[in-house]
Design an enzyme around this catalytic site. Structure first.
Site, PDB file in Angstrom:
ATOM      1  N   ARG A   1      26.055  -0.876  38.637  1.00 11.75           N
ATOM      2  CA  ARG A   1      26.613  -0.692  39.984  1.00 11.75           C
ATOM      3  C   ARG A   1      28.091  -1.062  39.998  1.00 11.75           C
ATOM      4  NH1 ARG A   1      26.018  -4.631  43.636  1.00 11.75           N
ATOM      5  NH2 ARG A   1      23.867  -5.043  43.045  1.00 11.75           N
TER       6      ARG A   1
ATOM      7  N   TYR B   1      38.229  16.230  57.307  1.00 14.15           N
ATOM      8  CA  TYR B   1      36.844  16.647  57.035  1.00 14.15           C
ATOM      9  C   TYR B   1      35.907  15.941  58.036  1.00 14.15           C
ATOM     10  CZ  TYR B   1      32.268  16.234  54.911  1.00 14.15           C
ATOM     11  OH  TYR B   1      30.920  16.195  54.725  1.00 14.15           O
TER      12      TYR B   1
ATOM     13  N   ASP C   1      43.769  12.164  50.676  1.00 11.43           N
ATOM     14  CA  ASP C   1      42.574  12.838  50.176  1.00 11.43           C
ATOM     15  C   ASP C   1      43.048  14.102  49.462  1.00 11.43           C
ATOM     16  OD1 ASP C   1      40.327  14.478  49.829  1.00 11.43           O
ATOM     17  OD2 ASP C   1      39.282  13.596  51.548  1.00 11.43           O
TER      18      ASP C   1
ATOM     19  N   LYS D   1      33.666  18.663  44.345  1.00 11.41           N
ATOM     20  CA  LYS D   1      34.358  19.942  44.532  1.00 11.41           C
ATOM     21  C   LYS D   1      35.003  20.384  43.217  1.00 11.41           C
ATOM     22  CE  LYS D   1      32.716  19.206  48.453  1.00 11.41           C
ATOM     23  NZ  LYS D   1      33.269  18.305  49.440  1.00 11.41           N
TER      24      LYS D   1
HETATM   25  O1  7XF Z   1      30.785  12.885  49.990  1.00  6.63           O
HETATM   26  P1  7XF Z   1      31.286  14.195  49.488  1.00  6.63           P
HETATM   27  O2  7XF Z   1      31.364  14.273  47.993  1.00  6.63           O
HETATM   28  O3  7XF Z   1      30.586  15.359  50.113  1.00  6.63           O
HETATM   29  O4  7XF Z   1      32.846  14.291  49.934  1.00  6.63           O
HETATM   30  C1  7XF Z   1      33.308  14.088  51.223  1.00  6.63           C
HETATM   31  C2  7XF Z   1      34.579  14.846  51.410  1.00  6.63           C
HETATM   32  C3  7XF Z   1      35.769  14.148  51.407  1.00  6.63           C
HETATM   33  N1  7XF Z   1      36.955  14.776  51.583  1.00  6.63           N
HETATM   34  C4  7XF Z   1      37.024  16.108  51.739  1.00  6.63           C
HETATM   35  C5  7XF Z   1      38.346  16.750  51.927  1.00  6.63           C
HETATM   36  C6  7XF Z   1      35.846  16.848  51.724  1.00  6.63           C
HETATM   37  O5  7XF Z   1      35.955  18.187  51.879  1.00  6.63           O
HETATM   38  C7  7XF Z   1      34.614  16.223  51.556  1.00  6.63           C
HETATM   39  C8  7XF Z   1      33.335  16.973  51.549  1.00  6.63           C
HETATM   40  N2  7XF Z   1      33.410  18.227  52.173  1.00  6.63           N
HETATM   41  C9  7XF Z   1      32.357  19.221  52.034  1.00  6.63           C
HETATM   42  C10 7XF Z   1      32.839  20.491  52.735  1.00  6.63           C
HETATM   43  O6  7XF Z   1      33.865  20.455  53.445  1.00  6.63           O
HETATM   44  O7  7XF Z   1      32.248  21.535  52.519  1.00  6.63           O
HETATM   45  C11 7XF Z   1      31.056  18.669  52.491  1.00  6.63           C
HETATM   46  C12 7XF Z   1      30.003  19.551  52.989  1.00  6.63           C
HETATM   47  S1  7XF Z   1      29.399  19.085  54.631  1.00  6.63           S
END
Ligand code: 7XF
Length: 399
Positions: free
Chosen positions: A64, A117, A189, A214
């Site tokens: 962890r 987001y 971010d 991503k």
């Molecule tokens: O916890 P995750 O790995 O899903 O990441 C959160 C996150 C953080 N920053 C940005 C700019 C993000 O786009 C995301 C996740 N976004 C996806 C999207 O926009 O499609 C999540 C699907 S609801």
């Protein structure tokens, strides 16, 4: 200069994405790093365990907190982001929440951009706010508004660039200069751009966070996150935010998948960008389309800033149809190859409707206030042959 008279330089981005931090000779010559599937680590005696727990003798204790496979990913990402250190997490939200739990206290103010987001927005406005952290939103593309907002001396300035879902670009250098002068730490971010296209720390940011789900992973087969920054802050994030506050540790198997993804990040980002450019120009020329936001289009309002700040414009496009929201939904439902799904940065092209999907954490009134329009369509341009992406869009627009 080294002995041969050559000027020493840091190795290139893709070379580091493939080699950084790993020496096959240390692992019996294995070309690819072993995956350390272990929850815990043994000690020869209690005294050395105690020395590890007190921090006197650095060692892996429990996965962890740290794990050799995850550690390799962290070193590699720190190199790619030009940071001293990195910490990996089980998700992007794991990274963002651990960073904020580590750095803020009740009574602090954080200043965040207008568009974020959906779950990040929810974490700030419904999560942190509940614990006495003041959350202020400002349009960070507006320098005057930003300067005014900084007068209340927020502890942290946080933004996405390009912003999810509407592609607004924030000037990292200018924002970091203004925020630094006001005594705030800047966290970017960098999920949409990836370190291949934008390097926030070199432009003055203090920290970077990522959804590794991503482009970093790149294959739609894992959830992961990363935070990068100074050793001092990353130690705080690891030993408090990760260890005690969230426990959102990345599994070694997923670290291996992200390490594999990173090897082709440069290659993939160039292809995503090239195809997105073709798709964006195609959309812009269609009579059904009202507007297209892709940072490489001359019509993009922040075209010059994007050209300065990003190596390439990237693979994400936001657009609207003249006929509005219902037509947008009909168009998305008619697509055959392009998949209706959230997430982005995968080999498969993905399309979604932010107002009812990724950004449904905002109320309709908040969406209006935060530039998330009802008919907005978000397309993550994949790595399929671009002719097939265009053909699918064309048939869905015209049938
Ligand atoms: O916890 P995750 O790995 O899903 O990441 C959160 C996150 C953080 N920053 C940005 C700019 C993000 O786009 C995301 C996740 N976004 C996806 C999207 O926009 O499609 C999540 C699907 S609801």
């Amino acid at each position: 200069m080294d002995g041969s008279g050559q000027v020493k330089r840091e190795k290139g981005f893709s070379t580091r994405a493939i080699h950084e931090g790993y020496h096959p000779a240390d692992e019996g010559g294995a070309l690819t790093p072993p995956v350390h599937f272990t929850s815990t680590f043994t000690f020869p005696d209690v005294e050395s365990a105690g020395a590890a727990f007190s921090g006197e003798q650095p060692a892996h204790i429990y996965s962890r907190i740290s794990n050799p496979t995850v550690d390799l990913l962290e070193r590699r990402m720190a190199s790619l982001e030009g940071a001293e250190a990195a910490v990996a997490f089980a998700s992007g939200m794991g990274a963002i929440t651990a960073v904020f739990w580590s750095l803020v206290e009740p009574g602090d103010e954080i200043l965040v951009d207008k568009t974020l987001y959906g779950c990040t927005y929810a974490f700030f406005n419904h999560g942190l706010a509940k614990f006495g952290v003041r959350v202020s939103h400002v349009d960070m593309t507006d320098e005057v508004a930003l300067e005014t907002a900084l007068k209340s001396r927020p502890k942290i300035v946080y933004f996405e660039t390009p912003a999810n879902p509407n592609m607004r670009i924030i000037d990292i250098r200018r924002t970091a200069t203004l925020a630094g002068a006001a005594g705030a730490r800047v966290i970017v971010d960098n999920t949409y751009a990836s370190p291949c296209l934008t390097q926030p720390i070199a432009l003055g940011a203090d920290m970077v966070v990522h959804s590794a789900t991503k482009y970093l992973g790149g294959h739609g087969d894992l959830i992961g996150g990363l935070a990068c920054g100074t050793q001092e802050i990353m130690d705080q994030v690891r030993f408090y935010g990760l260890k005690d506050m969230t426990g959102a540790a990345l599994a070694p198997f997923n670290a291996m998948l992200i390490l594999r993804g990173l090897k082709t990040l440069g290659l993939r980002m160039r292809e995503h960008s090239a195809s997105a450019g073709i798709v964006a120009r195609f959309l812009e020329a269609r009579p059904e389309v009202a507007n297209v936001a892709w940072p490489g289009l001359e019509s993009f309002p922040q075209y010059e800033l994007a050209a300065r700040q990003m190596q390439l414009p990237g693979g994400m496009i936001a657009f609207e149809l003249k006929a509005g929201k219902d037509a947008a939904i009909t168009f998305m439902n008619r697509l055959n190859m392009i998949q209706r799904a959230v997430s982005l940065g995968d080999a498969e092209s993905l399309i979604q409707h932010p107002a009812s999907m990724t950004h449904s954490t905002y109320t309709p009134e908040e969406q209006a206030e935060h530039a998330i329009t009802p008919g907005l369509i978000r397309l993550s341009v994949g790595l399929e042959d671009v002719e097939d992406i265009l053909a699918d869009i064309a048939q869905a627009l015209s049938t």
